[in-house]
Scaffold this active site. Structure first.
Site, PDB file in Angstrom:
ATOM      1  N   LYS A  43      45.346  15.003  -8.821  1.00  0.00           N
ATOM      2  CA  LYS A  43      45.046  14.898  -7.384  1.00  0.00           C
ATOM      3  C   LYS A  43      44.315  16.144  -6.895  1.00  0.00           C
ATOM      4  O   LYS A  43      43.320  16.054  -6.186  1.00  0.00           O
ATOM      5  CB  LYS A  43      46.354  14.738  -6.599  1.00  0.00           C
ATOM      6  CG  LYS A  43      46.215  14.947  -5.113  1.00  0.00           C
ATOM      7  CD  LYS A  43      47.544  14.869  -4.392  1.00  0.00           C
ATOM      8  CE  LYS A  43      48.339  16.151  -4.381  1.00  0.00           C
ATOM      9  NZ  LYS A  43      47.997  17.108  -3.321  1.00  0.00           N
ATOM     10  N   ASN A  44      44.798  17.307  -7.295  1.00  0.00           N
ATOM     11  CA  ASN A  44      44.230  18.552  -6.769  1.00  0.00           C
ATOM     12  C   ASN A  44      42.857  18.861  -7.343  1.00  0.00           C
ATOM     13  O   ASN A  44      42.169  19.749  -6.854  1.00  0.00           O
ATOM     14  CB  ASN A  44      45.183  19.732  -7.016  1.00  0.00           C
ATOM     15  CG  ASN A  44      46.370  19.695  -6.063  1.00  0.00           C
ATOM     16  OD1 ASN A  44      46.405  18.880  -5.151  1.00  0.00           O
ATOM     17  ND2 ASN A  44      47.320  20.585  -6.292  1.00  0.00           N
ATOM     18  N   CYS A 145      49.203  24.031  11.770  1.00  0.00           N
ATOM     19  CA  CYS A 145      48.617  25.025  10.880  1.00  0.00           C
ATOM     20  C   CYS A 145      47.709  25.927  11.685  1.00  0.00           C
ATOM     21  O   CYS A 145      46.548  25.640  11.875  1.00  0.00           O
ATOM     22  CB  CYS A 145      47.823  24.297   9.803  1.00  0.00           C
ATOM     23  SG  CYS A 145      47.040  25.397   8.649  1.00  0.00           S
ATOM     24  N   ARG A 150      49.789  29.479   8.720  1.00  0.00           N
ATOM     25  CA  ARG A 150      49.365  28.903   7.427  1.00  0.00           C
ATOM     26  C   ARG A 150      47.849  28.927   7.429  1.00  0.00           C
ATOM     27  O   ARG A 150      47.198  27.950   7.731  1.00  0.00           O
ATOM     28  CB  ARG A 150      49.886  27.476   7.281  1.00  0.00           C
ATOM     29  CG  ARG A 150      51.328  27.413   6.869  1.00  0.00           C
ATOM     30  CD  ARG A 150      51.707  25.985   6.565  1.00  0.00           C
ATOM     31  NE  ARG A 150      50.959  25.463   5.424  1.00  0.00           N
ATOM     32  CZ  ARG A 150      50.935  24.176   5.129  1.00  0.00           C
ATOM     33  NH1 ARG A 150      51.567  23.295   5.871  1.00  0.00           N
ATOM     34  NH2 ARG A 150      50.265  23.764   4.063  1.00  0.00           N
ATOM     35  N   ASP A 335      53.648  24.736  -7.694  1.00  0.00           N
ATOM     36  CA  ASP A 335      53.817  23.280  -7.590  1.00  0.00           C
ATOM     37  C   ASP A 335      54.814  22.738  -8.619  1.00  0.00           C
ATOM     38  O   ASP A 335      55.093  21.532  -8.623  1.00  0.00           O
ATOM     39  CB  ASP A 335      52.464  22.567  -7.760  1.00  0.00           C
ATOM     40  CG  ASP A 335      51.597  22.710  -6.520  1.00  0.00           C
ATOM     41  OD1 ASP A 335      52.091  23.213  -5.496  1.00  0.00           O
ATOM     42  OD2 ASP A 335      50.415  22.317  -6.576  1.00  0.00           O
ATOM     43  N   ARG A 427      52.088  10.644  -1.969  1.00  0.00           N
ATOM     44  CA  ARG A 427      50.916  11.500  -1.774  1.00  0.00           C
ATOM     45  C   ARG A 427      50.441  12.091  -3.107  1.00  0.00           C
ATOM     46  O   ARG A 427      49.271  12.408  -3.249  1.00  0.00           O
ATOM     47  CB  ARG A 427      51.252  12.652  -0.827  1.00  0.00           C
ATOM     48  CG  ARG A 427      51.403  12.231   0.609  1.00  0.00           C
ATOM     49  CD  ARG A 427      51.493  13.439   1.503  1.00  0.00           C
ATOM     50  NE  ARG A 427      50.377  14.346   1.227  1.00  0.00           N
ATOM     51  CZ  ARG A 427      50.385  15.644   1.509  1.00  0.00           C
ATOM     52  NH1 ARG A 427      51.435  16.184   2.052  1.00  0.00           N
ATOM     53  NH2 ARG A 427      49.341  16.394   1.238  1.00  0.00           N
TER      54      ARG A 427
HETATM   55  C1  UD1 Z   1      46.346  24.499  -3.551  1.00  0.00           C
HETATM   56  C2  UD1 Z   1      46.998  23.219  -4.007  1.00  0.00           C
HETATM   57  C3  UD1 Z   1      48.508  23.283  -3.792  1.00  0.00           C
HETATM   58  C4  UD1 Z   1      49.075  24.524  -4.492  1.00  0.00           C
HETATM   59  C5  UD1 Z   1      48.319  25.766  -4.065  1.00  0.00           C
HETATM   60  C6  UD1 Z   1      48.740  27.025  -4.829  1.00  0.00           C
HETATM   61  C7  UD1 Z   1      45.277  21.567  -3.598  1.00  0.00           C
HETATM   62  C8  UD1 Z   1      44.808  20.399  -2.812  1.00  0.00           C
HETATM   63  N1  UD1 Z   1      46.434  22.104  -3.235  1.00  0.00           N
HETATM   64  O1  UD1 Z   1      46.597  24.619  -2.160  1.00  0.00           O
HETATM   65  O2  UD1 Z   1      49.102  22.099  -4.344  1.00  0.00           O
HETATM   66  O3  UD1 Z   1      50.439  24.681  -4.148  1.00  0.00           O
HETATM   67  O4  UD1 Z   1      46.900  25.598  -4.282  1.00  0.00           O
HETATM   68  O5  UD1 Z   1      48.586  26.819  -6.194  1.00  0.00           O
HETATM   69  O6  UD1 Z   1      44.652  21.949  -4.573  1.00  0.00           O
HETATM   70  N2  UD1 Z   1      46.110  31.647   2.093  1.00  0.00           N
HETATM   71  C9  UD1 Z   1      45.712  32.559   3.047  1.00  0.00           C
HETATM   72  N3  UD1 Z   1      44.500  32.365   3.646  1.00  0.00           N
HETATM   73  C10 UD1 Z   1      43.674  31.339   3.324  1.00  0.00           C
HETATM   74  C11 UD1 Z   1      44.074  30.427   2.333  1.00  0.00           C
HETATM   75  C12 UD1 Z   1      45.291  30.603   1.727  1.00  0.00           C
HETATM   76  O7  UD1 Z   1      46.434  33.490   3.362  1.00  0.00           O
HETATM   77  O8  UD1 Z   1      42.578  31.223   3.913  1.00  0.00           O
HETATM   78  C13 UD1 Z   1      47.407  31.823   1.440  1.00  0.00           C
HETATM   79  C14 UD1 Z   1      48.310  30.601   1.586  1.00  0.00           C
HETATM   80  O9  UD1 Z   1      49.028  30.615   2.805  1.00  0.00           O
HETATM   81  C15 UD1 Z   1      49.220  30.756   0.376  1.00  0.00           C
HETATM   82  C16 UD1 Z   1      48.289  31.378  -0.676  1.00  0.00           C
HETATM   83  O10 UD1 Z   1      47.196  31.939   0.049  1.00  0.00           O
HETATM   84  O11 UD1 Z   1      50.248  31.669   0.665  1.00  0.00           O
HETATM   85  C17 UD1 Z   1      47.750  30.405  -1.708  1.00  0.00           C
HETATM   86  O12 UD1 Z   1      47.169  29.299  -1.048  1.00  0.00           O
HETATM   87  P1  UD1 Z   1      45.954  28.466  -1.677  1.00  0.00           P
HETATM   88  O13 UD1 Z   1      45.765  28.869  -3.092  1.00  0.00           O
HETATM   89  O14 UD1 Z   1      44.794  28.567  -0.755  1.00  0.00           O
HETATM   90  O15 UD1 Z   1      46.543  27.001  -1.624  1.00  0.00           O
HETATM   91  P2  UD1 Z   1      45.764  25.661  -1.287  1.00  0.00           P
HETATM   92  O16 UD1 Z   1      44.374  25.730  -1.782  1.00  0.00           O
HETATM   93  O17 UD1 Z   1      45.993  25.299   0.137  1.00  0.00           O
END
Ligand code: UD1
Length: 449
Positions: A43-44, A145, A150, A335, A427
């Protein structure tokens, strides 16, 4: 149900993706799993690959797409932008996954509305491709969010460094780059999967060279980079934390198979382990689950690479308690944290599980406790003292990975477990109850209403 989702009727065989809100999963625990599981596409990986279709006016054909509510949501979002979405269901016997053909001949609308974005945080992945191709995008901030809590700050500051102007207005991110994006060196202060993907896609159409430093290295990013390369992008450093992209004026179409889901791989490995069973995981890519194999190996679970994937064998024994800390790839994935905690609930000895990626990711703990688990939380760390046997109970799914951890606990528990709010499970896990039942689990979905 929104009209956007109705566009995708058929993808989930006519089901409303929110239908699972009313479903329950009933499990009679205590049966060791045994047999073969054909793993699905990730999915990801599929979600960013689908967003990449916005980068070209040619068809992007994706094979091995899993049948999941989040895929239907992304299809609906792309349709709203004007992408023609054609879906051919896969063969359920070989579990080859669906074929999705996505053609963004013309972008009809550059707004990603709240209505769809609130269902799925990954909707923000359309931002980079839309700004890069159209010079403008309006994307709703995901529900609940706020930037700060977040955040998507890394996505936005990266786009700003590529020359976009960003305004926040009425709950929407408004990004503009009327004269196109320009390559730059972006140093991520923190590893983010989504920000790396958004910026990689944007950079593919930016003018000149972009360097992404401290980029995430998850296999889903390698998969996206491979697909972008097939579309004509020039990317160096794939698989490393430094990606160099030479922007192109246009990209073309491609056909690409979605990488196998490493989180589903780890989940089924742990489902086998928690029941003391043995499974062959067809399609598993050992290199993508090394951290999981190491940790479960320390817990006494045996793995063997096969021609088609991986076998996992718990040999009928309880696992040993092992400590784990979640980390970006190649570390132990966040995850799989909830599933590993379920496993450690029945371990011999204790386990310290530390969550370093997300702040509030222990929501499964009170539900596992209702099944007899002994868990204490101290900040970002959970101390799990293994018990010989869990007992079935009615439990509530709170999020995707928490839901599957409760299913796993139910497989190991004595008596009946009823999981409510199955929507979360739908999901991210394709036909999970069918796959588990085929390996000897007494599990069924009960549809109400
Ligand atoms: C993706 C995965 C999710 C997984 C996560 C971490 C998808 C669709 N989802 O989520 O299943 O749990 O990677 O492996 O692929 N952060 C910031 N600023 C930002 C973006 C992120 O501070 O602009 C923080 C987040 O709050 C979190 C950390 O960085 O604490 C990691 O998040 P991120 O790797 O971005 O996760 P996702 O891409 O949302």
């Amino acid at each position: 149900m929104t009209t956007g989702i109705a566009v995708q009727e058929g993808f989930l065989e006519g089901e409303d993706p929110e239908r699972g809100l009313m479903d329950k999963i009933v499990i009679e625990g205590g049966r060791p799993l045994s047999g073969v599981v054909r793993l699905s596409g990730a999915k990801n990986a599929a979600l960013p690959l689908m967003a990449a279709s916005l980068l070209t006016d040619q068809p992007l054909v994706l094979d091995g797409v899993p049948r999941l509510a989040d895929i239907a949501t992304m299809s609906a979002l792309l349709a709203q932008h004007g992408v023609a979405v054609d879906h051919q269901p896969g063969d359920p016997v070989t579990n080859g996954g669906a074929r999705l053909s996505l053609t963004a001949a013309r972008i009809a609308d550059t707004t990603a509305p709240y209505d769809l974005v609130r269902k799925m945080r990954a909707s923000v992945l359309v931002l980079g491709p839309l700004v890069a191709r159209c010079g403008e995008a309006r994307v709703s901030l995901p529900g609940g969010c706020a930037i700060g809590a977040r955040p998507v700050d890394l996505h936005l500051s990266g786009l700003e460094q590529l020359g976009a102007t960003i305004d926040l207005d009425g709950g929407y991110i408004h990004a503009r780059a009327p004269h196109g994006l320009k390559g730059a060196t972006i140093v991520f202060p923190k590893v983010s999967v989504g920000a790396t993907e958004n910026l990689l896609m944007a950079a593919a159409l930016a003018e000149g060279e972009t360097v992404l430093v401290n980029a995430a290295r998850e296999p889903e990013i390698g998969d996206l980079a491979a697909c972008l390369t097939a579309m004509g992008a020039r990317i160096e450093g794939i698989g490393s934390d430094r990606l160099t992209v030479q922007g192109r004026p246009a990209l073309g179409g491609a056909t690409h198979r979605v990488v196998v889901d490493r989180i589903e791989t780890g989940t089924f490995a742990m489902a086998a382990a928690i029941t003391g069973g043995k499974l062959e995981l067809i399609g598993a890519r050992p290199a993508h689950v090394e951290a999981m194999i190491t940790v479960l190996g320390e817990a006494g679970i045996a793995f063997q690479e096969t021609e088609d994937g991986l076998t996992v064998d718990a040999g009928g024994a309880r696992p040993l308690g092992v400590d784990v800390m979640t980390e970006p790839f190649p570390g132990f994935p966040t995850d799989l944290q909830a599933q590993f905690m379920a496993l450690m609930c029945v371990a011999e000895g204790a386990s310290m599980i530390t969550e370093t990626i997300f702040e509030n990711r222990f929501m499964h703990v009170p539900e596992l406790a209702r099944m007899g688990a002994n868990i204490n939380i101290h900040g970002h760390t959970a101390l799990v003292r293994g018990v010989p046997q869990l007992t079935g109970a009615p439990v509530m799914a709170t999020d995707l990975r928490a839901s599957i951890s409760l299913v796993m606990a139910g497989l190991a528990a004595r008596g009946e477990t009823v999981l409510n709010r199955v929507y979360h499970l739908d999901r991210g896990y394709e036909r999970v109850e069918e796959k588990l039942a085929a390996c000897g689990a007494a599990i069924r979905r009960v549809r109400e209403g």
